[in-house]
Write a protein that holds these residues in place. Sequence first.
Motif, PDB file in Angstrom:
ATOM      1  N   SER A  51      18.313  21.834  93.972  1.00 20.07           N
ATOM      2  CA  SER A  51      17.125  21.250  94.610  1.00 20.07           C
ATOM      3  C   SER A  51      15.881  21.311  93.734  1.00 20.07           C
ATOM      4  N   VAL A  52      15.898  22.167  92.703  1.00 19.88           N
ATOM      5  CA  VAL A  52      14.742  22.271  91.798  1.00 19.88           C
ATOM      6  C   VAL A  52      15.053  21.714  90.408  1.00 19.88           C
ATOM      7  N   GLY A  53      16.173  20.985  90.277  1.00 19.05           N
ATOM      8  CA  GLY A  53      16.461  20.289  89.029  1.00 19.05           C
ATOM      9  C   GLY A  53      17.500  20.906  88.125  1.00 19.05           C
ATOM     10  N   ALA A  54      18.054  22.056  88.487  1.00 20.38           N
ATOM     11  CA  ALA A  54      19.136  22.621  87.675  1.00 20.38           C
ATOM     12  C   ALA A  54      20.361  21.715  87.783  1.00 20.38           C
ATOM     13  N   GLY A  55      21.162  21.672  86.724  1.00 18.73           N
ATOM     14  CA  GLY A  55      22.387  20.883  86.756  1.00 18.73           C
ATOM     15  C   GLY A  55      22.204  19.409  86.503  1.00 18.73           C
ATOM     16  N   GLN A  56      21.064  19.019  85.939  1.00 24.03           N
ATOM     17  CA  GLN A  56      20.836  17.612  85.613  1.00 24.03           C
ATOM     18  C   GLN A  56      21.062  17.407  84.122  1.00 24.03           C
ATOM     19  N   SER A  57      21.880  16.439  83.808  1.00 20.67           N
ATOM     20  CA  SER A  57      22.149  16.098  82.416  1.00 20.67           C
ATOM     21  C   SER A  57      21.013  15.233  81.884  1.00 20.67           C
ATOM     22  N   PRO A  58      20.504  15.547  80.689  1.00 14.84           N
ATOM     23  CA  PRO A  58      19.408  14.744  80.138  1.00 14.84           C
ATOM     24  C   PRO A  58      19.882  13.440  79.492  1.00 14.84           C
ATOM     25  N   GLY A  59      21.174  13.219  79.478  1.00 19.20           N
ATOM     26  CA  GLY A  59      21.718  12.028  78.827  1.00 19.20           C
ATOM     27  C   GLY A  59      21.554  10.764  79.644  1.00 19.20           C
ATOM     28  N   SER A  60      22.010   9.668  79.073  1.00 20.60           N
ATOM     29  CA  SER A  60      21.849   8.353  79.693  1.00 20.60           C
ATOM     30  C   SER A  60      22.665   8.175  80.971  1.00 20.60           C
ATOM     31  N   GLY A  61      23.678   9.031  81.187  1.00 25.44           N
ATOM     32  CA  GLY A  61      24.513   8.910  82.384  1.00 25.44           C
ATOM     33  C   GLY A  61      23.849   9.395  83.656  1.00 25.44           C
ATOM     34  N   GLN A  62      22.733  10.101  83.540  1.00 21.20           N
ATOM     35  CA  GLN A  62      21.967  10.596  84.686  1.00 21.20           C
ATOM     36  C   GLN A  62      22.822  11.395  85.677  1.00 21.20           C
ATOM     37  N   TYR A  63      23.680  12.259  85.152  1.00 16.56           N
ATOM     38  CA  TYR A  63      24.500  13.117  86.006  1.00 16.56           C
ATOM     39  C   TYR A  63      23.624  14.168  86.670  1.00 16.56           C
ATOM     40  N   THR A  64      23.944  14.509  87.915  1.00 22.59           N
ATOM     41  CA  THR A  64      23.249  15.572  88.632  1.00 22.59           C
ATOM     42  C   THR A  64      24.268  16.519  89.243  1.00 22.59           C
ATOM     43  N   GLN A  65      23.817  17.676  89.668  1.00 18.10           N
ATOM     44  CA  GLN A  65      24.645  18.703  90.299  1.00 18.10           C
ATOM     45  C   GLN A  65      25.845  19.083  89.435  1.00 18.10           C
ATOM     46  N   VAL A  66      25.605  19.173  88.130  1.00 21.61           N
ATOM     47  CA  VAL A  66      26.654  19.518  87.169  1.00 21.61           C
ATOM     48  C   VAL A  66      26.708  21.038  87.019  1.00 21.61           C
TER      49      VAL A  66
ATOM     50  N   VAL B 238      25.324  26.698  84.784  1.00 18.71           N
ATOM     51  CA  VAL B 238      24.647  25.422  84.989  1.00 18.71           C
ATOM     52  C   VAL B 238      23.581  25.222  83.908  1.00 18.71           C
ATOM     53  N   LEU B 239      23.474  23.986  83.418  1.00 16.97           N
ATOM     54  CA  LEU B 239      22.471  23.624  82.434  1.00 16.97           C
ATOM     55  C   LEU B 239      21.117  23.439  83.119  1.00 16.97           C
ATOM     56  N   CYS B 240      20.077  23.983  82.504  1.00 14.10           N
ATOM     57  CA  CYS B 240      18.699  23.785  82.970  1.00 14.10           C
ATOM     58  C   CYS B 240      17.899  23.261  81.783  1.00 14.10           C
ATOM     59  N   VAL B 241      17.311  22.089  81.931  1.00  8.46           N
ATOM     60  CA  VAL B 241      16.518  21.476  80.865  1.00  8.46           C
ATOM     61  C   VAL B 241      15.043  21.734  81.160  1.00  8.46           C
ATOM     62  N   GLY B 242      14.464  22.646  80.393  1.00  6.15           N
ATOM     63  CA  GLY B 242      13.064  23.021  80.556  1.00  6.15           C
ATOM     64  C   GLY B 242      12.918  24.412  81.145  1.00  6.15           C
ATOM     65  N   SER B 243      11.970  25.168  80.616  1.00  5.69           N
ATOM     66  CA  SER B 243      11.777  26.539  81.096  1.00  5.69           C
ATOM     67  C   SER B 243      11.295  26.568  82.544  1.00  5.69           C
ATOM     68  N   ASP B 244      10.548  25.556  82.960  1.00  4.97           N
ATOM     69  CA  ASP B 244      10.093  25.515  84.348  1.00  4.97           C
ATOM     70  C   ASP B 244      11.274  25.341  85.301  1.00  4.97           C
ATOM     71  N   ILE B 245      12.252  24.536  84.897  1.00  6.00           N
ATOM     72  CA  ILE B 245      13.448  24.319  85.737  1.00  6.00           C
ATOM     73  C   ILE B 245      14.231  25.617  85.882  1.00  6.00           C
ATOM     74  N   VAL B 246      14.477  26.313  84.778  1.00  5.85           N
ATOM     75  CA  VAL B 246      15.283  27.535  84.859  1.00  5.85           C
ATOM     76  C   VAL B 246      14.549  28.631  85.633  1.00  5.85           C
TER      77      VAL B 246
END
Length: 120
Positions: free
Chosen positions: A35-50, A86-94
């Motif tokens: 719900s706060v953005g963890a698990g989002q892939s930064p790639g072009s596929g726009q995967y979420t909840q990974v 889970v991948l977190c992109v950005g220190s604020d997200i993690v």
Amino acid sequence: MDLIATKNGAFAERFILSFTVPSLYLSACKQAIFSVGAGQSPGSGQYTQVCFETPGISQFKPGKDSKPNTGAPGKLERVEEIKVEVLCVGSDIVRNAVERLKEAHPYEEVAYGVVKLEDF
């Protein structure tokens, strides 16, 4: 280089958040961090909840002043749990994901780790 381009072209650090949780609480903990953005892939596929899940056994012995969700103070306990990575992109997200994880997790002391990723 430990920075990658996000959707808006800015650069953000990448982290892996890992934690263990009893399977009964798995869904609630994942929804909290997603719900706060963890698990989002930064790639072009726009995967979420990974995420990646691995079953295992956790062991702990609660101290005399603890209030364990499972087990009793002074008694060694072994519990079937799931490890989530889970991948977190950005220190604020993690940071936000860890905060939400602590709110959703049933244990008074949540077992989690954060690892900063590097590119080679």
